[in-house]
Design an enzyme around this catalytic site. Structure first.
Site, PDB file in Angstrom:
ATOM      1  CB  THR A  69      -0.894   0.001   1.270  1.00  0.00           C
ATOM      2  OG1 THR A  69      -1.524   1.256   1.402  1.00  0.00           O
ATOM      3  CG2 THR A  69      -0.093  -0.258   2.538  1.00  0.00           C
ATOM      4  CG  ASP A  70      -1.130   5.000  -0.961  1.00  0.00           C
ATOM      5  OD1 ASP A  70      -1.672   4.362  -0.031  1.00  0.00           O
ATOM      6  OD2 ASP A  70      -1.730   5.886  -1.607  1.00  0.00           O
ATOM      7  CD  GLU A  71      -3.350   3.573   4.490  1.00  0.00           C
ATOM      8  OE1 GLU A  71      -3.118   3.404   5.687  1.00  0.00           O
ATOM      9  OE2 GLU A  71      -4.493   3.635   4.015  1.00  0.00           O
TER      10      GLU A  71
ATOM     11  CE1 TYR B 255      -3.430  -2.611   5.689  1.00  0.00           C
ATOM     12  CE2 TYR B 255      -3.252  -0.268   5.164  1.00  0.00           C
ATOM     13  CZ  TYR B 255      -3.343  -1.583   4.754  1.00  0.00           C
ATOM     14  OH  TYR B 255      -3.327  -1.890   3.408  1.00  0.00           O
TER      15      TYR B 255
ATOM     16  CE  LYS C 151      -0.058  -4.575   2.923  1.00  0.00           C
ATOM     17  NZ  LYS C 151      -0.489  -5.892   2.388  1.00  0.00           N
TER      18      LYS C 151
HETATM   19  P1  NAD Z   1      -9.841  -7.150   2.142  1.00  0.00           P
HETATM   20  O1  NAD Z   1      -9.839  -6.876   3.604  1.00  0.00           O
HETATM   21  O2  NAD Z   1     -11.065  -6.880   1.351  1.00  0.00           O
HETATM   22  O3  NAD Z   1      -9.455  -8.683   1.888  1.00  0.00           O
HETATM   23  C1  NAD Z   1      -8.454  -9.337   2.605  1.00  0.00           C
HETATM   24  C2  NAD Z   1      -8.639 -10.843   2.420  1.00  0.00           C
HETATM   25  O4  NAD Z   1      -7.583 -11.509   3.130  1.00  0.00           O
HETATM   26  C3  NAD Z   1      -9.959 -11.369   2.993  1.00  0.00           C
HETATM   27  O5  NAD Z   1     -10.576 -12.227   2.053  1.00  0.00           O
HETATM   28  C4  NAD Z   1      -9.530 -12.135   4.233  1.00  0.00           C
HETATM   29  O6  NAD Z   1     -10.381 -13.227   4.527  1.00  0.00           O
HETATM   30  C5  NAD Z   1      -8.133 -12.594   3.853  1.00  0.00           C
HETATM   31  N1  NAD Z   1      -7.279 -12.849   5.024  1.00  0.00           N
HETATM   32  C6  NAD Z   1      -7.062 -12.007   6.080  1.00  0.00           C
HETATM   33  N2  NAD Z   1      -6.249 -12.594   6.971  1.00  0.00           N
HETATM   34  C7  NAD Z   1      -5.928 -13.826   6.462  1.00  0.00           C
HETATM   35  C8  NAD Z   1      -5.105 -14.902   6.910  1.00  0.00           C
HETATM   36  N3  NAD Z   1      -4.482 -14.834   8.097  1.00  0.00           N
HETATM   37  N4  NAD Z   1      -4.969 -15.995   6.130  1.00  0.00           N
HETATM   38  C9  NAD Z   1      -5.616 -16.061   4.935  1.00  0.00           C
HETATM   39  N5  NAD Z   1      -6.431 -15.090   4.466  1.00  0.00           N
HETATM   40  C10 NAD Z   1      -6.575 -13.981   5.217  1.00  0.00           C
HETATM   41  O7  NAD Z   1      -8.587  -6.356   1.559  1.00  0.00           O
HETATM   42  P2  NAD Z   1      -8.401  -5.627   0.151  1.00  0.00           P
HETATM   43  O8  NAD Z   1      -8.891  -4.243   0.262  1.00  0.00           O
HETATM   44  O9  NAD Z   1      -8.897  -6.512  -0.929  1.00  0.00           O
HETATM   45  O10 NAD Z   1      -6.798  -5.569   0.118  1.00  0.00           O
HETATM   46  C11 NAD Z   1      -6.057  -6.686  -0.383  1.00  0.00           C
HETATM   47  C12 NAD Z   1      -4.568  -6.373  -0.254  1.00  0.00           C
HETATM   48  O11 NAD Z   1      -4.256  -5.181  -0.994  1.00  0.00           O
HETATM   49  C13 NAD Z   1      -4.120  -6.107   1.179  1.00  0.00           C
HETATM   50  O12 NAD Z   1      -2.842  -6.688   1.354  1.00  0.00           O
HETATM   51  C14 NAD Z   1      -4.024  -4.583   1.272  1.00  0.00           C
HETATM   52  O13 NAD Z   1      -3.037  -4.202   2.212  1.00  0.00           O
HETATM   53  C15 NAD Z   1      -3.631  -4.233  -0.147  1.00  0.00           C
HETATM   54  N6  NAD Z   1      -4.074  -2.890  -0.610  1.00  0.00           N
HETATM   55  C16 NAD Z   1      -5.384  -2.516  -0.507  1.00  0.00           C
HETATM   56  C17 NAD Z   1      -5.791  -1.266  -1.010  1.00  0.00           C
HETATM   57  C18 NAD Z   1      -7.231  -0.818  -0.948  1.00  0.00           C
HETATM   58  O14 NAD Z   1      -7.518   0.335  -1.273  1.00  0.00           O
HETATM   59  N7  NAD Z   1      -8.187  -1.643  -0.549  1.00  0.00           N
HETATM   60  C19 NAD Z   1      -4.851  -0.423  -1.599  1.00  0.00           C
HETATM   61  C20 NAD Z   1      -3.514  -0.832  -1.663  1.00  0.00           C
HETATM   62  C21 NAD Z   1      -3.142  -2.085  -1.181  1.00  0.00           C
HETATM   63  O1  DAU Z   2      -4.140   3.999   0.456  1.00  0.00           O
HETATM   64  C1  DAU Z   2      -4.384   2.626   0.355  1.00  0.00           C
HETATM   65  C2  DAU Z   2      -5.217   2.181   1.533  1.00  0.00           C
HETATM   66  O2  DAU Z   2      -6.528   2.695   1.333  1.00  0.00           O
HETATM   67  C3  DAU Z   2      -5.250   0.672   1.711  1.00  0.00           C
HETATM   68  O3  DAU Z   2      -3.961   0.205   1.994  1.00  0.00           O
HETATM   69  C4  DAU Z   2      -6.212   0.279   2.843  1.00  0.00           C
HETATM   70  O4  DAU Z   2      -6.298  -1.132   2.922  1.00  0.00           O
HETATM   71  C5  DAU Z   2      -7.567   0.860   2.534  1.00  0.00           C
HETATM   72  O5  DAU Z   2      -8.449   0.572   3.591  1.00  0.00           O
HETATM   73  C6  DAU Z   2      -7.482   2.371   2.308  1.00  0.00           C
HETATM   74  O6  DAU Z   2      -7.158   3.065   3.556  1.00  0.00           O
HETATM   75  P1  DAU Z   2      -7.888   4.427   3.987  1.00  0.00           P
HETATM   76  O7  DAU Z   2      -7.760   4.586   5.440  1.00  0.00           O
HETATM   77  O8  DAU Z   2      -7.443   5.543   3.112  1.00  0.00           O
HETATM   78  O9  DAU Z   2      -9.395   4.042   3.537  1.00  0.00           O
HETATM   79  P2  DAU Z   2     -10.819   4.280   4.224  1.00  0.00           P
HETATM   80  O10 DAU Z   2     -11.839   3.891   3.223  1.00  0.00           O
HETATM   81  O11 DAU Z   2     -10.902   3.699   5.595  1.00  0.00           O
HETATM   82  O12 DAU Z   2     -10.855   5.865   4.390  1.00  0.00           O
HETATM   83  C7  DAU Z   2     -10.683   6.752   3.293  1.00  0.00           C
HETATM   84  C8  DAU Z   2     -10.688   8.156   3.852  1.00  0.00           C
HETATM   85  O13 DAU Z   2     -12.005   8.463   4.324  1.00  0.00           O
HETATM   86  C9  DAU Z   2      -9.773   8.355   5.036  1.00  0.00           C
HETATM   87  O14 DAU Z   2      -9.218   9.667   4.964  1.00  0.00           O
HETATM   88  C10 DAU Z   2     -10.681   8.252   6.245  1.00  0.00           C
HETATM   89  C11 DAU Z   2     -12.005   8.793   5.730  1.00  0.00           C
HETATM   90  N1  DAU Z   2     -13.220   8.186   6.300  1.00  0.00           N
HETATM   91  C12 DAU Z   2     -13.349   6.848   6.321  1.00  0.00           C
HETATM   92  C13 DAU Z   2     -14.467   6.246   6.832  1.00  0.00           C
HETATM   93  C14 DAU Z   2     -14.590   4.727   6.880  1.00  0.00           C
HETATM   94  C15 DAU Z   2     -14.249   9.016   6.773  1.00  0.00           C
HETATM   95  O15 DAU Z   2     -14.134  10.253   6.743  1.00  0.00           O
HETATM   96  N2  DAU Z   2     -15.374   8.425   7.256  1.00  0.00           N
HETATM   97  C16 DAU Z   2     -15.513   7.064   7.340  1.00  0.00           C
HETATM   98  O16 DAU Z   2     -16.567   6.583   7.842  1.00  0.00           O
END
Ligand code: NAD
Ligand code: DAU
Length: 352
Positions: free
Chosen positions: A134-136, A159, A163
């Protein structure tokens, strides 16, 4: 069938993982694809319906923290490539339970790296461990600047710390043992099938129910939004053409303040549901800020564009519109996910 490659996807029942699994199973019938997922609250097998009966696809329930289970799995399938997505992914949950994030994201990743090392036995031809990050990990930006692949790590939530730590282990295995690895760091994804704890589906779900829309702090935090279909295409390109040992940043060139995005979601939902103009915006409530809330993320994706010829295809107004339409047209999915009913699917499909 003699498959050309044996691929493991971890976390394939999650949001991004299910889009990736569907893409790869359909695009590469010559690959055998195993989806390994623990099915935490975030894993939803119903997402994989379009491919669940394909001959080159198999789901296996398991935990990447369970070493004994992983040993048996690697011995049986002798994977050539791993897409590692399994993780605890929600920042707010990491603030409540940091240890769970360390186990799943750090120890789980380390276990997989150890298995690859053990089963590949330094025969690394055509092998790859692809870590999805992730970019975080880069921390929080001020008003200007972009994250590049060389930006120093500065994670600020449990988190992102987990990562970042897993990224360090992946690179350590490359330098110490020569394990072929590649890492991508992506910005915020959006699209269908995202668990409604994350900003966009949470807001749409609340709009549908006429519930308040909780905006953290002043709503001026900035995220760079990328359509999930574009992210999984980038992953396909990186897996096939990326260079071992390299890192690629992936982003949408699409920065928005949270409040701007919430306004857009309100207006799109009002329009699609034929509600009075301004109805949704009245539900906005500014609430207590997330502790340690990163102010701004923005990605410089020029490396993947220049070196691997990938760029996002979905323009943001089309992407946000089709995302809102998807949730409005799939209210049954939202209902099952918010009521917990989706959890029955594994029993019905796999244990019947
Ligand atoms: P998600 O939470 O929707 O899915 C995560 C999946 O991993 C789930 O199906 C869960 O059951 C599985 N999992 C969790 N712990 C596990 C374990 N111990 N063993 C096996 N399976 C397990 O997440 P997502 O949003 O699809 O993100 C997927 C990946 O991409 C993550 O590694 C996250 O850090 C990365 N990522 C997400 C975003 C985003 O915006 N959502 C952006 C950049 C990177
Ligand atoms: O940048 C990549 C990341 O983006 C991934 O690595 C994470 O897995 C993914 O969850 C996401 O993280 P964020 O914290 O940016 O996403 P989230 O959807 O939780 O929140 C987006 C923005 O909105 C953040 O600034 C917090 C704000 N927010 C979020 C929620 C859930 C609100 O203001 N209200 C809310 O209820």
């Amino acid at each position: 069938m003699n498959y050309k490659k044996h691929i493991l996807i971890t976390g394939g029942a999650g949001f991004i993982g299910s889009h990736l699994t569907i893409l790869l199973v359909k695009k590469y019938p010559q690959y055998s694809i195993i989806n390994l997922d623990k099915l935490t609250y975030a894993g939803n097998l119903e997402n994989l319906k379009p491919i669940e009966n394909k001959p080159n696809y198999q789901f296996i329930k398991g935990d990447i923290c369970d070493n004994e289970f992983l040993e048996g799995l690697f011995e049986k399938y002798q994977f050539d490539g791993i897409f590692h997505l399994a993780a605890e992914s929600h920042v707010d949950r990491s603030i409540d339970s940091p240890n769970e994030f360390a186990f799943a994201n750090v120890i789980g990743t380390l276990n997989l790296l150890n298995q690859c090392r053990k089963y590949w036995k330094e025969n690394y031809v055509d092998k790859l461990f692809y870590h999805i990050s992730t970019d975080e990990v880069y921390g929080s930006l001020g008003d200007t600047g972009l994250f590049t692949e060389t930006t120093p790590y500065d994670p600020r939530s449990p988190y992102s710390a987990s990562k970042a730590s897993s990224d360090h282990f992946v690179r350590a295995f490359f330098h110490t043992y020569g394990l072929p690895v590649v890492i991508s760091n992506c910005s915020n994804n959006y699209g269908p099938l995202q668990f409604p704890e994350k900003l966009i589906p949470l807001m749409i779900n609340n709009l549908l129910k006429n519930k308040q829309l909780p905006v953290y702090g002043d709503g001026k935090n900035v995220r760079d939004w990328l359509y999930v279909g574009d992210h999984v295409e980038a992953m396909d390109v990186i897996f096939h053409n990326g260079i071992a040992g390299e890192t690629y940043n992936i982003g949408g060139d699409n920065e928005m303040q949270n409040i701007e995005l919430v306004h857009l979601l309100c207006d799109l939902t009002d329009g699609l549901l034929n509600r009075e103009k301004g109805h949704g915006r009245k539900l906005i409530k500014f609430v207590k800020d997330r502790p340690g809330h990163d102010r701004r993320y923005a990605i410089d994706a020029s490396k993947i564009k220049n070196e691997l010829n990938w760029h996002p295809k979905t323009n943001s107004s089309e992407g946000f519109r089709k995302t809102v339409e998807w949730y409005l047209n799939n209210q049954e999915w939202l209902k099952k996910v918010t009521s917990g009913q989706y959890r029955d699917y594994y029993q019905r499909f796999y244990e019947a």
